[in-house]
Design an enzyme around this catalytic site. Structure first.
Site, PDB file in Angstrom:
ATOM      1  N   GLU A   1      -3.791   7.409  18.362  1.00  0.00           N
ATOM      2  CA  GLU A   1      -4.441   6.151  17.973  1.00  0.00           C
ATOM      3  C   GLU A   1      -3.656   4.997  18.597  1.00  0.00           C
ATOM      4  O   GLU A   1      -2.447   4.898  18.398  1.00  0.00           O
ATOM      5  CB  GLU A   1      -4.413   6.077  16.447  1.00  0.00           C
ATOM      6  CG  GLU A   1      -5.094   4.881  15.865  1.00  0.00           C
ATOM      7  CD  GLU A   1      -5.037   4.901  14.330  1.00  0.00           C
ATOM      8  OE1 GLU A   1      -5.336   5.944  13.715  1.00  0.00           O
ATOM      9  OE2 GLU A   1      -4.665   3.866  13.765  1.00  0.00           O
TER      10      GLU A   1
ATOM     11  N   TYR B   1      -9.793  -5.075   3.207  1.00  0.00           N
ATOM     12  CA  TYR B   1      -9.107  -3.870   3.652  1.00  0.00           C
ATOM     13  C   TYR B   1      -9.361  -2.766   2.616  1.00  0.00           C
ATOM     14  O   TYR B   1      -8.458  -2.321   1.926  1.00  0.00           O
ATOM     15  CB  TYR B   1      -7.615  -4.206   3.737  1.00  0.00           C
ATOM     16  CG  TYR B   1      -6.694  -3.261   4.473  1.00  0.00           C
ATOM     17  CD1 TYR B   1      -6.993  -1.924   4.649  1.00  0.00           C
ATOM     18  CD2 TYR B   1      -5.483  -3.720   4.967  1.00  0.00           C
ATOM     19  CE1 TYR B   1      -6.115  -1.086   5.305  1.00  0.00           C
ATOM     20  CE2 TYR B   1      -4.597  -2.896   5.619  1.00  0.00           C
ATOM     21  CZ  TYR B   1      -4.920  -1.582   5.782  1.00  0.00           C
ATOM     22  OH  TYR B   1      -4.036  -0.745   6.417  1.00  0.00           O
TER      23      TYR B   1
ATOM     24  N   ARG C   1      -8.841  -5.940  13.521  1.00  0.00           N
ATOM     25  CA  ARG C   1      -7.970  -5.102  14.321  1.00  0.00           C
ATOM     26  C   ARG C   1      -8.848  -4.011  14.911  1.00  0.00           C
ATOM     27  O   ARG C   1      -9.678  -3.420  14.207  1.00  0.00           O
ATOM     28  CB  ARG C   1      -6.904  -4.494  13.413  1.00  0.00           C
ATOM     29  CG  ARG C   1      -5.729  -3.930  14.115  1.00  0.00           C
ATOM     30  CD  ARG C   1      -4.493  -4.048  13.242  1.00  0.00           C
ATOM     31  NE  ARG C   1      -4.479  -3.146  12.124  1.00  0.00           N
ATOM     32  CZ  ARG C   1      -4.361  -1.827  12.196  1.00  0.00           C
ATOM     33  NH1 ARG C   1      -4.272  -1.228  13.370  1.00  0.00           N
ATOM     34  NH2 ARG C   1      -4.324  -1.090  11.118  1.00  0.00           N
TER      35      ARG C   1
ATOM     36  N   ASP D   1     -10.361   0.889   1.021  1.00  0.00           N
ATOM     37  CA  ASP D   1     -10.404   2.326   1.260  1.00  0.00           C
ATOM     38  C   ASP D   1     -11.787   2.828   0.850  1.00  0.00           C
ATOM     39  O   ASP D   1     -12.551   2.118   0.191  1.00  0.00           O
ATOM     40  CB  ASP D   1      -9.304   3.026   0.455  1.00  0.00           C
ATOM     41  CG  ASP D   1      -7.951   2.918   1.158  1.00  0.00           C
ATOM     42  OD1 ASP D   1      -7.930   2.835   2.394  1.00  0.00           O
ATOM     43  OD2 ASP D   1      -6.921   2.912   0.459  1.00  0.00           O
TER      44      ASP D   1
ATOM     45  N   ARG E   1       0.830  -1.201   0.000  1.00  0.00           N
ATOM     46  CA  ARG E   1       0.000   0.000   0.000  1.00  0.00           C
ATOM     47  C   ARG E   1       0.869   1.258   0.000  1.00  0.00           C
ATOM     48  O   ARG E   1       0.438   2.315  -0.419  1.00  0.00           O
ATOM     49  CB  ARG E   1      -0.888   0.020   1.258  1.00  0.00           C
ATOM     50  CG  ARG E   1      -2.043  -0.945   1.216  1.00  0.00           C
ATOM     51  CD  ARG E   1      -2.728  -1.046   2.575  1.00  0.00           C
ATOM     52  NE  ARG E   1      -3.239   0.211   3.089  1.00  0.00           N
ATOM     53  CZ  ARG E   1      -4.448   0.709   2.823  1.00  0.00           C
ATOM     54  NH1 ARG E   1      -5.261   0.044   2.038  1.00  0.00           N
ATOM     55  NH2 ARG E   1      -4.826   1.859   3.347  1.00  0.00           N
TER      56      ARG E   1
ATOM     57  N   ARG F   1      -0.054   6.474  15.858  1.00  0.00           N
ATOM     58  CA  ARG F   1       0.061   7.780  15.207  1.00  0.00           C
ATOM     59  C   ARG F   1      -0.708   8.839  15.966  1.00  0.00           C
ATOM     60  O   ARG F   1      -1.632   8.538  16.729  1.00  0.00           O
ATOM     61  CB  ARG F   1      -0.371   7.739  13.747  1.00  0.00           C
ATOM     62  CG  ARG F   1      -1.675   7.076  13.480  1.00  0.00           C
ATOM     63  CD  ARG F   1      -1.890   6.835  11.975  1.00  0.00           C
ATOM     64  NE  ARG F   1      -2.997   5.926  11.783  1.00  0.00           N
ATOM     65  CZ  ARG F   1      -3.349   5.390  10.626  1.00  0.00           C
ATOM     66  NH1 ARG F   1      -2.678   5.666   9.542  1.00  0.00           N
ATOM     67  NH2 ARG F   1      -4.365   4.570  10.555  1.00  0.00           N
TER      68      ARG F   1
ATOM     69  N   ARG G   1       9.508   5.507  -3.838  1.00  0.00           N
ATOM     70  CA  ARG G   1       9.822   6.381  -4.982  1.00  0.00           C
ATOM     71  C   ARG G   1      11.257   6.880  -4.908  1.00  0.00           C
ATOM     72  O   ARG G   1      11.739   7.177  -3.815  1.00  0.00           O
ATOM     73  CB  ARG G   1       8.927   7.624  -4.950  1.00  0.00           C
ATOM     74  CG  ARG G   1       7.476   7.342  -5.067  1.00  0.00           C
ATOM     75  CD  ARG G   1       6.743   8.629  -5.455  1.00  0.00           C
ATOM     76  NE  ARG G   1       5.312   8.409  -5.355  1.00  0.00           N
ATOM     77  CZ  ARG G   1       4.559   8.889  -4.372  1.00  0.00           C
ATOM     78  NH1 ARG G   1       5.093   9.638  -3.420  1.00  0.00           N
ATOM     79  NH2 ARG G   1       3.277   8.619  -4.357  1.00  0.00           N
TER      80      ARG G   1
END
Ligand code: FAD
Ligand code: UDP
Length: 386
Positions: free
Chosen positions: A312, A360, A261, A362, A184, A292, A188
């Site tokens: 979180e 999972y 989760r 989005d 995911r 996070r 780069r």
């Protein structure tokens, strides 16, 4: 949200709604909008006291707060992007999270910025040479998340930014997690720190709740209503049931429980204008309990004198906890396949969304899935394509 107009199913003893939709999240709200626009009558139920599922936002001190964690909309799909833009304007937020590890900040996703911060390199060929030296070389496909990460980015990045974070986030050894999870994240060799590679990205002006209010405009919604409180009664109200809750719960856990989760969100208002300088900061050290910290105002370039932050924390999964992420390991996948087969064999019920499809997804993928489900069902029902 309101009661809709008379339907062709008003005859006594006939179902009152074309669709009874369990869940006012992205799947349920998208399905309800498409069905309502096609002239069908829908009833949406949600056991929570609010619409929008995990995308729910609320206003605190003038700041739009993402109650269930950071949600950034991104897609490359023209239909999905124009669909959501019918209902709300999006700002031009671009996600560029920072990762905190060993007291230092690193840019995410892994880009030339990260390689410069880590190794002091300034050119792509230097970064590639380091990664090539460290990379795990396999003569087969990576079998798990650890192998996948090591073969993509090598040991330095894996040990510093991936291993601790992943173990903490999933409460599992990265060798017991599927390889695709780490894919995911873009890798780069440019100075582009956009976390997503999609063509379109942003946050709805006014927050996600504004989007859902418009998706559910003219649709009857009953909040604080658990489908399982009267499952036969609710199902009998409609010709077709659309179920977006947990598929294992729907079938009474007969093939064993699916694991998810779960998370705890600790939200605070702080008397400072700018707490961390970025919307998302990941905590990659295993010793730091939260994964996070998000500072909500930065999702909308807010200038308020105070700020709202949310930490979180991963929590141990129990059947009664709120399910957030499916855990697609081999055993859970095996169980899900049994539920999926049973779902397919169940007449008059459409299973959709992150929980019922155990994927999972989005947000944009959930919209795509709801569109396909609606089109397929209305075609089978003699309806029309969108
Ligand atoms: P949900 O939003 O879970 O909606 C299902 C609804 O069904 C819930 O409201 C629930 O209360 C209701 N329900 C369940 N059972 C019953 C019942 N028995 N009776 C009545 N109601 C019931 N996606 C992105 O695109 N970008 C992101 O940045 C992003 N970040 C995320 C961060 C976090 C922390 C999490 C958890 C998810 C994130 N996502 C993100 C994913 C996104 O939240 C999901 O793809 C999307 O919300 C799933 O929509 P859904 O309708 O399938 O499920
Ligand atoms: N990940 C990581 N370190 C980070 C961010 C992500 O190791 O700082 C890994 C982790 O395994 C995570 C996966 O990359 O599960 C996917 O990250 P993403 O940000 O997409 O997770 P989500 O936002 O869905 O929780």
């Amino acid at each position: 949200m309101a009661t809709s107009s008379p339907s062709r199913h008003d005859a006594p003893g006939r179902p009152f709604y074309d669709y009874v939709i369990v869940g006012a999240g992205m799947f349920g709200a998208t399905f309800a909008r498409l069905a309502t626009d096609a002239g069908h009558r829908c009833l949406v139920l949600d056991r929570r006291p609010h619409i929008a599922g995990n995308c729910y936002t609320e206003t605190v001190e003038g700041i739009t707060v993402h109650r269930y964690g950071a949600h950034i909309f991104h897609t490359s799909d023209e239909w999905i992007w124009s669909f959501v833009n019918r209902y709300v304007r999006f700002n031009n937020f671009v996600n560029a999270p920072m990762a905190l590890a060993g007291g230092r900040l690193y840019s995410l996703p892994f880009s030339m910025l990260t390689f410069n911060q880590l190794w002091g390199v300034t050119r792509p060929d230097e970064a590639m040479a380091i990664i090539e030296r460290q990379r795990l070389k396999l003569d087969r496909e990576p079998a798990n998340l650890e192998e996948q990460a090591l073969s993509l980015v090598g040991t330095d990045i894996y040990r510093l930014l991936i291993e601790g974070y992943t173990r903490k986030q999933w409460m599992r050894d990265p060798r017991d997690l599927p390889a695709w999870i780490i894919k995911r994240l873009p890798l780069r060799f440019t100075f582009n720190n956009n976390y997503f590679a999609d063509r379109y990205q942003g946050i709805p002006d006014g927050g996600y709740t504004a989007l859902f209010e418009r998706l559910l405009d003219g649709v009857e919604v009953r909040l604080g209503t658990d489908f399982f409180g009267d499952r036969d009664g609710f199902a009998a109200l409609g010709r077709t049931l659309v179920f977006t809750g947990r598929i294992d719960e729907y079938f009474g856990y007969r093939h064993g429980e699916l694991e998810y989760r779960t998370l705890r969100f600790d939200t605070r208002v702080l008397d400072t204008a700018n707490f961390q300088g970025n919307a998302v900061v990941n905590h990659c050290d295993a010793a730091v309990p939260s994964t996070r910290t998000i500072e909500h105002k930065h999702f909308a370039f807010g200038q308020q004198p105070v700020t709202v932050v949310t930490d979180e924390f991963p929590e141990t999964w129990t059947r009664d906890a709120t399910p957030y992420y499916p855990i697609n390991d081999p055993e859970n996948t095996r169980r899900f396949r049994l539920y999926e087969a049973q779902g397919r064999a169940t007449e008059g019920v459409i299973f959709g969304g992150r929980l019922a499809e155990y994927r999972y997804y989005d947000m944009h993928q959930v919209i795509g899935s709801a569109r396909i489900a609606f089109e397929r069902h209305s075609r089978a029902d003699g309806g029309f394509d969108l």
